[in-house]
Design an enzyme around this catalytic site. Structure first.
Site, PDB file in Angstrom:
ATOM      1  CB  CYS A 297     -30.099  -5.088  12.022  1.00  0.00           C
ATOM      2  SG  CYS A 297     -29.866  -3.745  13.189  1.00  0.00           S
TER       3      CYS A 297
ATOM      4  CB  CYS B  55      -0.889   0.030   1.247  1.00  0.00           C
ATOM      5  SG  CYS B  55      -1.827  -1.462   1.562  1.00  0.00           S
TER       6      CYS B  55
END
Lengths: 107, 269, 159
Positions: free
Chosen positions: B230, B85
């Protein structure tokens, strides 16, 4: 996850000063009480002992059981006596050990 | 646009709320003012002081075990290109502020991405490396490391242009009842926000602290994992992590969180 | 008399009409209700008595934590014992118990005068609302106990 343990010790302290130590290590602390999705018990795997030494001398040791949360955090204190090295060792029940060290300069 | 940041208020009022820092006069007296934006507030506000203390101290917050690991990965070459990176981005601090704009449409590919998808896009296109798996320690850690660079900065996503259709799709999902309990996201997180469901105070479901160290999970976890939880709770189908539906919902709720600070990695119950 | 007990008695009374055995049914119901918590508390009690070599005195030991745990999987707690922590007067060890857990032992800490403070902050798992108790063994052989009740609720949205 095989992250290195994290420790925080002040880099300097006055002789006789009581300083704070913070430690945290990556570990699932699998209690042996949980079951996998298929209903089979997940085998117990915990760190059961933590030792802090100061220039080779034990300052604090701790025994842990299955009720200690995963990724155990421990904060405690130590008195500055001389410059040197604090070593922290976590002992896994399975025999593995993990260590971290921190140097302190005492003035 | 019919956008509903909170129930029943018109978009014009909403725009005003966003433009003028609400409760500005009270800000000095409210130690939690930084975690509010207009009517919006993060879960930090309702958290127990003992949990906030953990979020406030990077040594106490176990998320930083993942961050440390990701910082090592940042400079480690991977993939066929032999690049890390850091070879493109330099120090990770160069990404300061970047995460506040995600999800968004990627300029190079034209694809719509959240931070996780952008990381994996980098890995595949720039590094020639395999994408990190959803909810892997690597992806959670790298996402947290990237978002951490924007910590304290206000969420500020763009919902115009090519992003608009994702916003609309997310909004539609948010207000659509589903599952055996026939509940929409909005039923809990807008209509009944602040009310108790058994012993639990319903939150606004804000995304600004994800990935979060969740006490229940005893580990770091992603926003899409939380959405799966959820949906499972309302006995609806758990959808694919990093799939289009949750990406759209992330867009809608990230817009709803406009002005709230990035808190990654937060600590929540 | 609890509502539950009255219900059980009422049921048993109805059963009495067809089978003669009222006392038996009611007694059986009651024994199940009272036996369980008593058994769990006793085991932590026994461990404390064994460590302390008797009953520790109340005081000096402070157990701190949230009134209501946000989640029983990760409950931050702090243990602190009042002591000068000098070579001839210090806290040798602190043993922490959660008497409502399947296994009451939580952690134990062995301190030295160099510890400076008999203090530990850490995070524990609590199966339900219960007392977290800490027993301190002092260098002079005396023992002290402190505790805090921490409530663990069943949330509405586990997720």
């Amino acid at each position: 996850m095989s992250a290195k343990p994290r420790v925080r010790v002040p880099s300097t302290a006055k002789k006789g000063e009581v300083f704070e130590i913070k430690t945290v290590i990556s570990h699932s602390m699998e209690s042996g009480q949980r079951k996998a999705a298929d209903g089979s018990p997940i085998p117990r795997k915990i760190i059961d002992k933590f030792v802090c030494t100061y220039n080779g001398k034990e300052v604090m040791t701790s025994q842990w059981y299955g009720a200690v949360s995963a990724n155990p955090y421990l904060e405690f204190f130590c008195t500055a006596t001389e410059s040197g090295t604090l070593e922290f060792t976590w002992h896994d029940e399975g025999g593995e050990t993990y260590t971290a060290t921190a140097d302190i300069k005492v003035t | 646009m019919g956008a509903k940041r909170f129930g029943g208020l018109a978009a014009t009022i909403l725009a005003m709320t966003l433009a003028v820092p609400a409760f500005a006069s009270d800000a000095k007296d409210d130690p939690l003012a930084a975690y509010r934006s207009g009517e919006m507030y993060s879960g930090y506000v309702t958290g127990d002081p003992s949990s906030r203390e953990i979020q406030d101290d990077d040594m106490m917050n176990p998320s930083f075990l993942w961050v440390d690991k990701a910082a090592e990965l940042w400079t480690t070459a991977d993939g066929t290109a032999g690049k890390s990176c850091a070879d493109c981005h330099g120090d990770v601090e160069s990404l300061k502020g970047a995460a506040t704009k995600y999800p968004t449409t990627d300029a190079a590919t034209g694809k719509f991405m959240n931070v996780e998808l952008k990381i994996n896009d980098c890995r595949e296109r720039q590094m020639g490396a395999a994408p990190f798996k959803f909810e892997s320690d690597e992806l959670l850690g790298m996402t947290t490391l990237v978002k951490l660079q924007s910590r304290g900065m206000p969420m500020n996503i763009d919902i115009t242009g090519p992003n608009e259709k994702w916003f609309k799709k997310g909004e539609e999902f948010y207000f659509t009842s589903r599952g055996q309990l026939d509940l929409a996201c909005a039923d809990c997180h807008i209509t009944n926000e602040g009310m108790y469901m058994r012993a639990e105070k319903l939150s606004q479901g804000q995304p600004n602290g994800f990935p979060t160290y969740r006490m229940k999970w005893q580990k770091l976890g992603s926003l899409h994992r939380r959405m799966r939880g959820c949906n499972d709770n309302i006995r609806a189908e758990k959808l694919k992590g990093l799939g289009e539906d949750y990406l759209a919902v992330e867009t809608y709720i990230s817009w709803r969180a406009s002005g709230l600070p990035v808190e990654t990695p937060s600590v929540r119950k | 008399m609890s509502v539950l007990k009255e219900t059980r008695l009422a049921l048993s009374r109805r059963q009495l009409l067809t089978a003669a055995g009222t006392g038996l049914v009611a007694a059986a119901g009651l024994s199940v209700m009272t036996a369980r918590p008593a058994a769990a508390a006793a085991s932590a009690e026994e461990m404390i008595a064994k460590i302390a070599g008797g009953t520790p005195k109340e005081g000096l030991v402070k157990v701190d934590g949230p009134e209501i745990a946000e989640n029983g999987n990760t409950v931050p707690v702090t243990i602190e014992v009042e002591s000068p922590m000098t070579a001839d007067n210090y806290v040798k060890s602190v043993h922490v118990f959660a008497d409502g857990n399947p296994s009451p032992e939580v952690a134990a800490f062995t301190f030295t005068p160099q510890s400076g403070k008999a203090f530990a902050k850490f995070r524990i798992r609590l199966a339900k609302t219960q007392n977290v108790r800490a027993v301190a063994m002092m260098s002079d052989g005396s023992s002290y106990v402190g505790s805090k009740e921490i409530k663990v609720t069943i949330g509405g949205c586990g997720g």
